[in-house]
Design a protein around this motif. Structure first.
Motif, mmCIF file in Angstrom:
data_model
loop_
_atom_site.group_PDB
_atom_site.id
_atom_site.type_symbol
_atom_site.label_atom_id
_atom_site.label_comp_id
_atom_site.label_asym_id
_atom_site.label_seq_id
_atom_site.Cartn_x
_atom_site.Cartn_y
_atom_site.Cartn_z
ATOM 1 N N ALA A 1 47.228 42.684 40.594
ATOM 2 C CA ALA A 1 45.870 42.170 40.722
ATOM 3 C C ALA A 1 45.789 41.121 41.815
ATOM 4 O O ALA A 1 46.665 40.267 41.959
ATOM 5 C CB ALA A 1 45.423 41.576 39.391
ATOM 6 N N LEU A 2 44.716 41.199 42.589
ATOM 7 C CA LEU A 2 44.428 40.142 43.546
ATOM 8 C C LEU A 2 43.782 38.982 42.812
ATOM 9 O O LEU A 2 43.086 39.170 41.812
ATOM 10 C CB LEU A 2 43.499 40.660 44.646
ATOM 11 C CG LEU A 2 44.073 41.716 45.590
ATOM 12 C CD1 LEU A 2 43.003 42.190 46.565
ATOM 13 C CD2 LEU A 2 45.273 41.170 46.348
ATOM 14 N N GLN A 3 43.997 37.771 43.328
ATOM 15 C CA GLN A 3 43.540 36.577 42.642
ATOM 16 C C GLN A 3 42.278 35.999 43.276
ATOM 17 O O GLN A 3 42.088 36.049 44.485
ATOM 18 C CB GLN A 3 44.620 35.487 42.682
ATOM 19 C CG GLN A 3 45.887 35.795 41.930
ATOM 20 C CD GLN A 3 46.788 34.587 41.856
ATOM 21 O OE1 GLN A 3 46.574 33.671 41.063
ATOM 22 N NE2 GLN A 3 47.804 34.563 42.703
ATOM 23 N N GLY A 4 41.458 35.416 42.406
ATOM 24 C CA GLY A 4 40.301 34.644 42.831
ATOM 25 C C GLY A 4 40.081 33.531 41.833
ATOM 26 O O GLY A 4 40.617 33.556 40.722
ATOM 27 N N ALA A 5 39.290 32.522 42.201
ATOM 28 C CA ALA A 5 39.042 31.403 41.294
ATOM 29 C C ALA A 5 37.867 30.594 41.797
ATOM 30 O O ALA A 5 37.483 30.659 42.970
ATOM 31 C CB ALA A 5 40.283 30.512 41.181
ATOM 32 N N VAL A 6 37.304 29.803 40.887
ATOM 33 C CA VAL A 6 36.333 28.789 41.251
ATOM 34 C C VAL A 6 37.051 27.445 41.231
ATOM 35 O O VAL A 6 37.827 27.146 40.315
ATOM 36 C CB VAL A 6 35.118 28.799 40.299
ATOM 37 C CG1 VAL A 6 35.521 28.591 38.838
ATOM 38 C CG2 VAL A 6 34.096 27.744 40.733
ATOM 39 N N LEU A 7 36.807 26.639 42.266
ATOM 40 C CA LEU A 7 37.441 25.334 42.406
ATOM 41 C C LEU A 7 36.390 24.241 42.299
ATOM 42 O O LEU A 7 35.302 24.355 42.866
ATOM 43 C CB LEU A 7 38.130 25.199 43.768
ATOM 44 C CG LEU A 7 39.009 26.344 44.263
ATOM 45 C CD1 LEU A 7 39.568 25.983 45.647
ATOM 46 C CD2 LEU A 7 40.126 26.632 43.282
ATOM 47 N N GLY A 8 36.713 23.156 41.621
ATOM 48 C CA GLY A 8 35.802 22.025 41.549
ATOM 49 C C GLY A 8 36.259 21.020 40.529
ATOM 50 O O GLY A 8 37.288 21.202 39.857
#
Length: 298
Positions: A4-11
């Protein structure tokens, strides 16, 4: 497709974010092997995190929220024209380079999110608009108001020195913008067709109390509050109490997120699939956020 390729929300803070549920629902609908998480990250840690993304080589993208948008614009490899003009990045698209590295492209989908949310709500077209706050999201709010036809925007800030970048963006867009002391907001906001609050949750609670206790009439006026947790915010409740229309920030989240999904799908080579299934993707994202599904023409 492999791992799986990764993604995320940062904050920071990030625990309240509804982005993971929204994005995961979209990738499931698109049948993409994309993971999507949430990373609590403040400004000092952003550079090291982006270096890690480059080194890992298995990321498709990042959603960027407060307080990282301006710093992200300084750290990515290149910027789209929109992100460059705003000097604010809420979307980072990661693609592999011919030499095996990772290229990070900074983009901004906040403006599209704001415009679509306001149009969906039937926001009025009146000469002046107002923005509460002068940070990374405020520049997108100014651009959105310009896109909706506002020739002038008043920006209500507590610290004018921190809003110079927002003024510069307005000048580049050809919008007459004025910084106004925040303490004047309660007495003036009913005079605008559209008000966009870019403040963090609870930050405008005192202003909300002043509006609730005032005799102002906000009928025919529209408030979009980008803060959506808790909801309704004190500001939204006060605005409604005085007769106005409220657009919840989660509507902006929906529409800017839909643009991100298209960009992230394209990064993995799935642009056509995302376009073909865009209506279905929008509806499952609505389900994930607890929003009414959209008719096909929206």
């Amino acid at each position: 497709m492999g791992a799986a390729l990764q993604g995320a929300v940062l904050g920071h803070p990030i625990g309240h974010s509804k982005s993971p549920a929204m994005h995961r629902s979209a990738y499931a609908e698109l049948e993409l092997d994309y993971s999507y998480g949430a990373v609590d990250l403040d400004v000092p840690g952003l550079a090291a995190f982006l270096d890690r993304v480059r080194a890992d080589g298995n990321w498709y993208g990042l959603s960027v929220t407060m307080p990282l948008k301006t710093r992200a614009a300084e750290l990515v490899d290149t910027l789209t024209p929109a992100a460059r003009s705003l000097h604010s990045v809420n979307t980072v698209v990661a693609t592999r380079t011919d030499d095996g590295g990772t290229h990070l492209l900074g983009d901004n989908t906040d403006v599209a999110g704001l415009v679509h949310a306001l149009r969906h709500a039937g926001a009025p077209r009146l000469p002046r608009g107002a923005v509460l706050g002068g940070g990374g999201t405020a520049v997108s709010a100014v651009a959105a108001l310009a896109g909706l036809g506002a020739p002038a925007v008043d920006i209500y800030v507590r610290n004018p020195a921190k809003a110079t970048a927002t003024l510069e963006v307005a000048q580049r867009l050809g919008v007459a913008a004025t910084l106004v002391p925040f303490e004047r907001a309660a007495a003036a906001l009913a005079g605008y067709g559209i008000v966009i609050s870019t403040l963090p949750p609870q930050a405008p609670d005192r202003l909300a109390a002043e509006i609730a206790d005032s005799g102002m009439d906000t009928s025919g006026r529209c408030l979009l509050d980008v803060a959506y947790d808790p909801w309704p915010s004190a500001l939204a409740a006060a605005w409604t109490q005085r007769g106005g229309t409220v657009v919840p920030g989660i509507e902006m989240l929906l529409y800017q997120g839909l643009e991100q999904v298209r960009l992230f799908a394209a990064a993995g080579g799935f642009a056509d699939r995302a376009e073909e299934r865009s209506a279905a993707v929008l509806n499952v994202m609505c389900d994930a956020l607890g929003l009414r599904r959209r008719p096909p023409h929206e």
